[in-house]
Scaffold this active site. Structure first.
Site, short mmCIF file in Angstrom:
data_model
loop_
_atom_site.label_atom_id
_atom_site.label_comp_id
_atom_site.label_asym_id
_atom_site.label_seq_id
_atom_site.Cartn_x
_atom_site.Cartn_y
_atom_site.Cartn_z
N TRP A 87 -12.62 15.36 111.47
CA TRP A 87 -13.63 14.62 110.73
C TRP A 87 -13.99 13.38 110.64
CZ3 TRP A 87 -11.04 12.30 107.17
CH2 TRP A 87 -9.62 12.87 106.81
N GLU A 129 2.17 12.49 107.89
CA GLU A 129 0.92 11.70 108.06
C GLU A 129 0.03 11.93 106.73
OE1 GLU A 129 -2.12 13.26 110.90
OE2 GLU A 129 -2.29 11.39 111.50
N LYS A 177 -16.95 21.59 118.99
CA LYS A 177 -16.85 22.25 117.82
C LYS A 177 -16.44 21.25 116.70
CE LYS A 177 -14.49 23.95 114.82
NZ LYS A 177 -14.41 23.52 113.49
N PRO A 178 -17.48 20.68 115.99
CA PRO A 178 -17.31 19.48 115.06
C PRO A 178 -16.29 20.16 113.77
CG PRO A 178 -19.59 20.21 114.71
CD PRO A 178 -18.98 21.16 116.08
N SER A 179 -15.85 19.39 113.01
CA SER A 179 -15.09 19.70 111.89
C SER A 179 -16.24 20.39 110.78
CB SER A 179 -14.61 18.63 111.18
OG SER A 179 -14.20 18.81 109.81
N GLU A 180 -15.86 21.25 109.81
CA GLU A 180 -16.69 21.83 109.00
C GLU A 180 -17.24 20.74 107.96
OE1 GLU A 180 -13.67 22.55 109.98
OE2 GLU A 180 -12.62 23.71 108.30
N CYS A 197 -5.90 8.10 112.94
CA CYS A 197 -4.49 8.76 113.37
C CYS A 197 -3.71 7.36 113.87
CB CYS A 197 -4.97 9.54 115.13
SG CYS A 197 -6.10 8.29 115.94
N THR A 224 -2.73 22.39 113.60
CA THR A 224 -3.85 23.22 114.39
C THR A 224 -3.34 23.23 115.95
OG1 THR A 224 -5.29 22.49 112.56
CG2 THR A 224 -6.32 23.41 114.67
N ASP A 235 -21.92 12.08 105.89
CA ASP A 235 -20.89 13.09 106.02
C ASP A 235 -19.55 12.66 105.85
OD1 ASP A 235 -22.26 15.48 106.63
OD2 ASP A 235 -21.67 15.58 108.65
N GLU A 264 -4.85 15.48 121.34
CA GLU A 264 -4.68 14.25 120.23
C GLU A 264 -4.54 14.37 118.97
OE1 GLU A 264 -5.04 11.09 121.78
OE2 GLU A 264 -5.26 11.82 123.68
P1 NAD Z 1 -7.70 19.65 111.47
O1 NAD Z 1 -6.53 20.24 112.53
O2 NAD Z 1 -7.31 20.31 110.23
O3 NAD Z 1 -8.96 20.06 112.13
C1 NAD Z 1 -9.31 19.68 113.52
C2 NAD Z 1 -10.48 20.78 113.92
O4 NAD Z 1 -9.73 21.76 114.32
C3 NAD Z 1 -11.59 21.09 112.98
O5 NAD Z 1 -12.69 20.95 113.62
C4 NAD Z 1 -11.14 22.34 112.35
O6 NAD Z 1 -12.48 23.16 112.14
C5 NAD Z 1 -10.52 22.95 113.69
N1 NAD Z 1 -9.45 24.06 113.51
C6 NAD Z 1 -8.95 24.27 112.30
N2 NAD Z 1 -8.37 25.29 112.53
C7 NAD Z 1 -8.17 25.97 113.72
C8 NAD Z 1 -7.87 26.83 114.65
N3 NAD Z 1 -6.86 27.83 113.95
N4 NAD Z 1 -8.06 27.02 115.89
C9 NAD Z 1 -8.98 25.92 116.44
N5 NAD Z 1 -9.46 25.17 115.83
C10 NAD Z 1 -9.13 24.63 114.40
O7 NAD Z 1 -7.63 18.21 111.44
P2 NAD Z 1 -8.62 17.29 110.63
O8 NAD Z 1 -8.00 17.36 109.18
O9 NAD Z 1 -10.18 17.54 110.85
O10 NAD Z 1 -8.42 15.86 111.14
C11 NAD Z 1 -7.58 14.96 110.94
C12 NAD Z 1 -6.45 15.06 112.09
O11 NAD Z 1 -6.88 14.64 113.20
C13 NAD Z 1 -5.27 14.05 111.90
O12 NAD Z 1 -3.96 14.69 111.90
C14 NAD Z 1 -5.34 12.93 112.75
O13 NAD Z 1 -4.26 11.96 112.75
C15 NAD Z 1 -6.05 13.54 113.81
N6 NAD Z 1 -6.72 12.80 114.76
C16 NAD Z 1 -6.08 12.50 116.03
C17 NAD Z 1 -6.87 11.35 116.75
C18 NAD Z 1 -6.42 10.85 118.10
O14 NAD Z 1 -6.89 10.49 118.94
N7 NAD Z 1 -4.93 11.31 118.22
C19 NAD Z 1 -7.87 10.90 116.32
C20 NAD Z 1 -8.46 11.23 115.04
C21 NAD Z 1 -7.84 12.23 114.38
#
Ligand code: NAD
Length: 476
Positions: free
Chosen positions: A138, A369, A162-165, A270, A218, A80, A236
């Site tokens: 993801w 980032e 709710k996992p990432s798409e 992150c 988000t 994935d 986070e």
């Molecule tokens: P993202 O914010 O695009 O998506 C994260 C999740 O939020 C997904 O499941 C997505 O479907 C959901 N989402 C999107 N829009 C939403 C809304 N309006 N309401 C509620 N949920 C919604 O992030 P990403 O691209 O999946 O992940 C990368 C980011 O995650 C980076 O900024 C990274 O630094 C951060 N991250 C942080 C940590 C930590 O522990 N601090 C760990 C891993 C990743």
């Protein structure tokens, strides 16, 4: 697993760019069903009749099942999100360790007896918040799910994941293990889907807490929706982590850890060392060696044991990374390594480990980032300048410094604005160590007992012990 609408998300193997599986996708009816199931679990067997020790035993059983199926779970995760199998195997093992730790912690979170009066017994209880929506990114789905499931379930909540798409498949596999472990129905629910499913959860009156890991943009949207019902929120988010190398440091060790911290997980972390500050006398030599060694990193299929790093997880992330490489070049940063697609890989979302030098810390390359294998090396002249550069960012997740001077180590550690500061190591992540961000890197902490407390409401109970009569407060 099916959804009310029968809809599905096709998930793509980023090393081949081909669909490798499809997972049912939730809609509004499924969100309502999951919230109702979680609420029923809280109002029924889970909330009222399951002791903390029983919750701990279930978590320990789930940890054992995750260990048993580690290889299969890691293969799903690598398929994935494109991380090398040895990395995802490590993440799955660590997820089991997290569940074991919180299983053990479940019956060790005590309230307090507060001696505020001789005529009263006052004590506190840590009660579950209720229904928690845990939203995942993801990059490390199983690992980050364990950061939320562990403390959330140990504290007695019902959870909706709710996992990432982009990476839903491993949560479906985990849901089967939750069932096998014997958790009552409704305690753990998995809702694959895109951001609209997360948005429905954030706005849902039946959800009591949002536990979110993902981007700052988000998190802001979730906070706005959650405000209407004053949901508890923990976030986070991302980082732009400073990695500071003083000239008196063990440079060999700092170099090895810089390489690992900038490029492992293809930079999709992150806490990636995305800003490397090096004291002027060793700056040029450090930057050049980092670049030479970055060029030797083997980029390739996650399933080839020789690969050090895999592809980016999605076409969108690859496009973002290549855009930032262009931004770096246009902004005058000196490209020392990488910057393009590896010539030997025709398909897949691959990009070379990329090292820039002489970057302006105020530039977009240094401030935003990227979440790809791109780092910027910058010089500094003294301690004050290093601290100022490190803190000159909206983020504050992780920071690290390398020095042999013990006084400087503590002075600088105290002034770096990050939730985690490491000296002569970088981003040690452990279930016992609180982890989370200052500034735009988040709100709250994960891991350790602090995380478990954040999944509780503190109730104060006061019992009057006095025998004295109470005088009429409003005598005629
Ligand atoms: P993202 O914010 O695009 O998506 C994260 C999740 O939020 C997904 O499941 C997505 O479907 C959901 N989402 C999107 N829009 C939403 C809304 N309006 N309401 C509620 N949920 C919604 O992030 P990403 O691209 O999946 O992940 C990368 C980011 O995650 C980076 O900024 C990274 O630094 C951060 N991250 C942080 C940590 C930590 O522990 N601090 C760990 C891993 C990743």
């Amino acid at each position: 697993m099916t959804s009310a609408s029968g809809g599905a998300i096709a998930t793509i193997d980023p090393s081949t760019e081909e669909v490798w599986t499809a997972v049912a996708t939730a809609d509004a009816a499924d969100v309502d069903r999951a919230v109702a199931a979680a609420r029923a679990a809280m109002d029924g067997a889970w909330g009222r009749r399951t002791s903390p020790s029983q919750r701990g035993a279930l978590l320990a059983r789930l940890a054992d099942l995750v260990r048993r199926d580690a290889r299969a779970l890691a293969e799903i995760e690598s398929r994935d999100n494109g991380k090398p199998l040895k990395d995802t195997l490590g993440e799955v093992q660590r997820a089991a360790d997290w569940l074991t730790f919180f299983g053990g912690a479940a019956d060790k979170l005590n309230g307090e007896q507060i001696p505020y009066s001789v005529d009263a017994l006052a004590y506190t209880r840590h009660e579950p918040v209720g229904v928690v929506a845990a939203i995942l990114p993801w990059n490390s789905p199983i690992s980050l799910a364990s950061w939320k499931l562990g403390p959330g379930l140990a504290a007695g909540n019902a959870m909706i994941l709710k996992p990432s798409e982009y990476t839903p498949a491993s949560m479906v596999a985990l849901a089967r293990l939750v069932e096998e472990a014997g958790f009552p129905a409704g305690v753990v629910n998995v809702l694959p889907g895109d951001g609209s499913v997360g948005a429905l959860l954030a706005a849902h009156p039946g959800v009591d807490k949002m536990s979110f890991t993902g981007s700052q943009a988000t998190a802001t949207r979730i906070m706005q929706s959650a405000a209407a019902s004053l949901k508890r929120c923990s976030f986070e988010c991302g980082g732009k982590s400073p990695f500071i190398v003083f000239a008196d440091a063990d440079v060999g060790k700092a170099m090895a850890i810089a390489l690992q911290s900038a490029f492992r997980s293809t930079g999709q972390s992150c806490s990636a060392a995305s800003r490397i500050f090096v004291e002027r006398p060793i700056y040029e030599a450090f930057a050049r060696e980092l670049a030479e060694r970055a060029q030797r990193i083997r980029v390739g299929s996650p399933f080839d044991p020789a690969s050090h790093i895999g592809p980016q997880t999605s076409a969108q992330q690859l496009a973002k990374t290549t855009d930032y490489i262009a931004i770096g070049l246009e902004g005058g940063s000196r490209l020392l390594a990488g910057g393009k697609r590896p010539a030997h890989l025709e398909r897949g979302y691959y990009v070379e480990p990329t090292v820039f030098a002489d970057t302006d810390n105020r530039s977009r390359l240094a401030q935003e980032e990227i979440f790809g294998p791109v780092t910027a090396v910058m010089p500094f002249d003294d301690e004050e300048e290093a601290i100022a550069l490190a803190n000159d960012t909206n983020y504050g997740l992780v920071g690290g410094l390398w020095t042999a001077d013990v006084g400087r180590a503590h002075r600088v550690a105290a002034r770096i604005e990050s939730g985690l500061v490491s000296v002569n190591t970088f981003r040690p992540v452990h279930y016992m160590l609180p982890y989370g961000g200052y500034k735009m890197s988040g709100i709250g902490r994960e891991n350790g007992f602090d995380a478990m407390k954040a999944f509780t409401e503190v109730k104060t109970v006061v019992v009057d012990l006095s025998t004295a009569p109470v005088a009429d407060p409003f005598p005629l």
